[in-house]
Enzyme design. Structure first.
Site, mmCIF file in Angstrom:
data_model
loop_
_atom_site.group_PDB
_atom_site.id
_atom_site.type_symbol
_atom_site.label_atom_id
_atom_site.label_comp_id
_atom_site.label_asym_id
_atom_site.label_seq_id
_atom_site.Cartn_x
_atom_site.Cartn_y
_atom_site.Cartn_z
ATOM 1 C CB CYS A 59 -12.492 -10.027 -0.323
ATOM 2 S SG CYS A 59 -13.815 -9.213 -0.588
ATOM 3 C CD GLU A 91 -18.312 -9.512 3.538
ATOM 4 O OE1 GLU A 91 -18.065 -10.536 2.914
ATOM 5 O OE2 GLU A 91 -19.407 -9.408 4.066
HETATM 6 P P1 NAD Z 1 -6.573 -5.618 7.877
HETATM 7 O O1 NAD Z 1 -7.601 -6.246 8.559
HETATM 8 O O2 NAD Z 1 -5.226 -5.657 8.800
HETATM 9 O O3 NAD Z 1 -7.227 -4.055 8.219
HETATM 10 C C1 NAD Z 1 -8.283 -3.555 7.641
HETATM 11 C C2 NAD Z 1 -8.823 -2.513 8.664
HETATM 12 O O4 NAD Z 1 -9.181 -3.131 9.931
HETATM 13 C C3 NAD Z 1 -7.996 -1.324 8.415
HETATM 14 O O5 NAD Z 1 -8.784 -0.331 8.764
HETATM 15 C C4 NAD Z 1 -7.301 -1.648 9.866
HETATM 16 O O6 NAD Z 1 -6.714 -0.465 10.569
HETATM 17 C C5 NAD Z 1 -8.153 -2.388 10.696
HETATM 18 N N1 NAD Z 1 -7.893 -3.063 11.799
HETATM 19 C C6 NAD Z 1 -6.934 -4.114 11.711
HETATM 20 N N2 NAD Z 1 -6.839 -4.854 12.791
HETATM 21 C C7 NAD Z 1 -7.760 -4.250 13.601
HETATM 22 C C8 NAD Z 1 -8.190 -4.496 15.027
HETATM 23 N N3 NAD Z 1 -7.501 -5.285 15.782
HETATM 24 N N4 NAD Z 1 -9.335 -3.772 15.563
HETATM 25 C C9 NAD Z 1 -9.718 -2.830 14.852
HETATM 26 N N5 NAD Z 1 -9.490 -2.498 13.526
HETATM 27 C C10 NAD Z 1 -8.520 -3.217 12.979
HETATM 28 O O7 NAD Z 1 -5.995 -5.600 6.421
HETATM 29 P P2 NAD Z 1 -4.692 -5.076 5.805
HETATM 30 O O8 NAD Z 1 -3.643 -5.212 6.562
HETATM 31 O O9 NAD Z 1 -5.100 -3.701 5.307
HETATM 32 O O10 NAD Z 1 -4.568 -6.021 4.568
HETATM 33 C C11 NAD Z 1 -4.208 -7.388 4.796
HETATM 34 C C12 NAD Z 1 -4.776 -8.601 4.259
HETATM 35 O O11 NAD Z 1 -6.245 -8.150 4.742
HETATM 36 C C13 NAD Z 1 -4.927 -8.324 2.660
HETATM 37 O O12 NAD Z 1 -3.727 -8.867 2.191
HETATM 38 C C14 NAD Z 1 -6.212 -9.280 2.563
HETATM 39 O O13 NAD Z 1 -6.055 -10.677 2.776
HETATM 40 C C15 NAD Z 1 -7.049 -8.859 3.530
HETATM 41 N N6 NAD Z 1 -8.054 -7.679 3.016
HETATM 42 C C16 NAD Z 1 -9.338 -8.404 2.768
HETATM 43 C C17 NAD Z 1 -10.240 -7.297 2.365
HETATM 44 C C18 NAD Z 1 -11.512 -7.897 2.053
HETATM 45 O O14 NAD Z 1 -12.447 -7.062 1.188
HETATM 46 N N7 NAD Z 1 -12.004 -9.033 2.504
HETATM 47 C C19 NAD Z 1 -10.017 -6.070 2.310
HETATM 48 C C20 NAD Z 1 -8.716 -5.576 2.635
HETATM 49 C C21 NAD Z 1 -7.718 -6.399 2.981
#
Ligand code: NAD
Length: 484
Positions: free
Chosen positions: A284, A250
């Site tokens: 999102c 997602e």
């Molecule tokens: P991110 O994708 O880096 O992190 C989201 C979650 O995934 C966190 O719990 C993080 O620790 C985990 N994560 C990240 N990389 C991972 C990996 N390789 N393996 C396992 N877990 C991992 O998002 P962020 O840094 O928190 O936010 C950055 C951007 O993400 C935002 O600016 C936005 O564009 C997007 N975002 C989208 C949603 C959504 O609902 N679709 C939600 C939050 C953030």
């Protein structure tokens, strides 16, 4: 201030193996509001082992679905009883306005849980069919041990998008909250323990990316359900593809709201604006591209400008606040970078663009409106994740559909028109997973997810339960008669 030194694993609080901690910082005061241990791979291994044992040997997958549903209902009731506590905590962790936290973070989470509770009671987990070769018993079994990876923007709601269908299916789960918002997940842990969920069915371990990736790769994880950035989603999807793990992704969005010429702006703008900059623009599904026809472009721009300028920015805990701070300083830097890119690429900055006066502490950005945006500009193509709207002109409604579809993303969208049939026709042509005519919404009984780079798979609705099920066919002898 709440400081934890353990994780919720196997139904109890288990001391962390490492000594590193994650400090949770309030985005409005910039002060530390609590801490949790930063999980090591050994903590993840313990959590996965507990979830594995609970799935392979424990009662949860073997219970009658109605018994699972009763326990799920108890969790929902306990969250509702502590709604204010959850909403206040989440607003303090991530800066979401309190009213949004009540409705979009907590009430929405219980509504999702209630939906899956009802579905658990009525879903045909086992059915006898007359197949082509004879009778078959078709079973829909829990997928096994799931990993739920949670972002910080709507943490409890997204926990529930993973946990509720996992519980419904008879699966077990390891939840990994984001480092920005681990505290509300720990509040949920207390409720899970009290609601009678068997040990190991739900485990909660906060960690950063690298340790999160260990969870994704873990051989005892059968399914990964991830919400977050498209960058991380690609990486997680690649690991799951290599390991042939079931996977739901997602991801981000850049959704377009199309305002048709036949609408009354005095009702459209108040309905659309909260959908554009909900949760401080950190959603999102936010409708961050607004498409208006050239005939009414100036009128739409002026009406939007007035409404954006009047948006109340401030303390997320103040019930009057409509826009709080961004989650972290790096997020504000990122949003300010996009605002600079919009100006540099020639969009007209109509409202905002700076930091609000009088809010010296906290990672605030003014709600911002850009007009004269071309859809090829960076601010129209990339997900900003802040309160920044790009107003884009169109010539014809076909042109508007083409602009809406000219995006790597396909998560949400809306059309605003007095002609509902025309709105449905436009909805059919826009390539996104969710679309609304004259409003904005997510229906918890219907599938939710992304086309294109917005993700893979669906959450919510029976499809969301299906994402946590494995289908099994048992072929039976031709003369088989089920016991009466
Ligand atoms: P991110 O994708 O880096 O992190 C989201 C979650 O995934 C966190 O719990 C993080 O620790 C985990 N994560 C990240 N990389 C991972 C990996 N390789 N393996 C396992 N877990 C991992 O998002 P962020 O840094 O928190 O936010 C950055 C951007 O993400 C935002 O600016 C936005 O564009 C997007 N975002 C989208 C949603 C959504 O609902 N679709 C939600 C939050 C953030």
């Amino acid at each position: 201030m709440t400081n934890y030194d353990s994780f919720f694993i196997g139904g109890k609080w288990v001391a962390a193996t490492g000594s590193d901690t994650i400090e949770v910082i309030s985005p409005s005061t910039e002060e530390v509001i609590g801490s949790v241990p930063d999980a090591t791979t050994a903590d993840i291994d313990k959590a996965v082992a507990a979830a594995r044992e609970a799935f392979d040997l424990g009662p949860w997958p073997r219970m009658a679905p109605s018994e699972r549903a009763d326990i799920m209902a108890a969790i929902s009731g306990a969250i509702t009883a502590r709604m204010d506590e959850f909403a206040t905590l989440i607003s303090t962790e991530n800066g979401a306005p309190y009213n949004f936290s009540i409705m979009g973070q907590v009430f929405a989470a219980t509504a999702v849980l209630d939906y899956f509770t009802g579905l658990t009671r009525e879903f045909p987990f086992e059915e006898t069919r007359q197949g082509m070769m004879g009778p078959t018993l078709v079973r829909h079994e829990g997928v096994g041990v799931a990993a739920g990876i949670i972002p910080w923007n709507v943490p409890l709601f997204i926990v529930m998008l993973k946990m509720a269908p996992a519980l419904a299916s008879g699966s077990t789960i390891v939840l990994k909250p984001a480092p920005e918002t681990p505290l509300d997940a720990n509040l949920l842990a207390d409720i899970i323990a009290e609601a009678g969920v068997p040990a190991g069915v739900v485990n909660i371990v906060a960690a950063g990316r690298e340790v999160g990736e260990h969870l994704v790769r873990h051989p005892d994880i059968d399914k990964v359900s991830f919400t977050g950035s498209t960058v991380a989603g690609r990486k997680i999807g690649a690991i799951c593809g290599e390991q042939l793990k079931r996977c739901t992704l997602e991801l981000g969005g850049k959704s377009a709201a199309i305002i048709c010429d036949d609408t009354d702006l005095s009702t459209v703008i108040p309905g659309l604006l909260p959908a554009a900059i909900m949760n401080n623009g950190q959603a999102c599904v936010a409708q961050t591209r607004i498409l208006a026809s050239r005939n009414r472009y100036a009128e739409v721009r002026d009406a939007l400008a007035e409404a954006v300028a009047a948006y109340k920015v401030g303390d997320p805990l103040d019930p009057e606040t409509e826009c709080g701070p961004l989650v972290a300083e790096r997020q504000r830097d990122r949003v300010e970078g996009y605002i600079a890119a919009g100006i540099a690429e020639g969009a007209s900055l109509v409202v905002g663009g700076g930091r609000p006066a009088g809010l010296d502490k906290g990672w605030y950005v003014e709600p911002t409106l850009f007009a004269d945006v071309d859809n090829s500009m960076t601010i129209a193509q990339e997900e900003i994740f802040g309160p920044v709207i790009a107003l884009i002109p169109f010539d014809t409604e076909d042109d508007a559909v083409a602009i809406a579809n000219d995006s790597d993303y396909g998560l949400s969208g809306s059309v605003w028109t007095d002609d509902i049939e025309k709105g449905i026709d436009i909805a059919r042509k826009v390539r996104t997973g969710t679309y609304t005519v004259n409003g904005f919404g997510m229906d918890f009984g219907s599938p939710f997810g992304g086309f294109k780079s917005s993700g893979v798979g669906r959450e919510l609705g029976p499809e969301g339960l299906g994402a946590f099920l494995e289908d099994k066919t048992i072929n039976l002898p031709g003369d088989y008669q089920p016991p009466s």
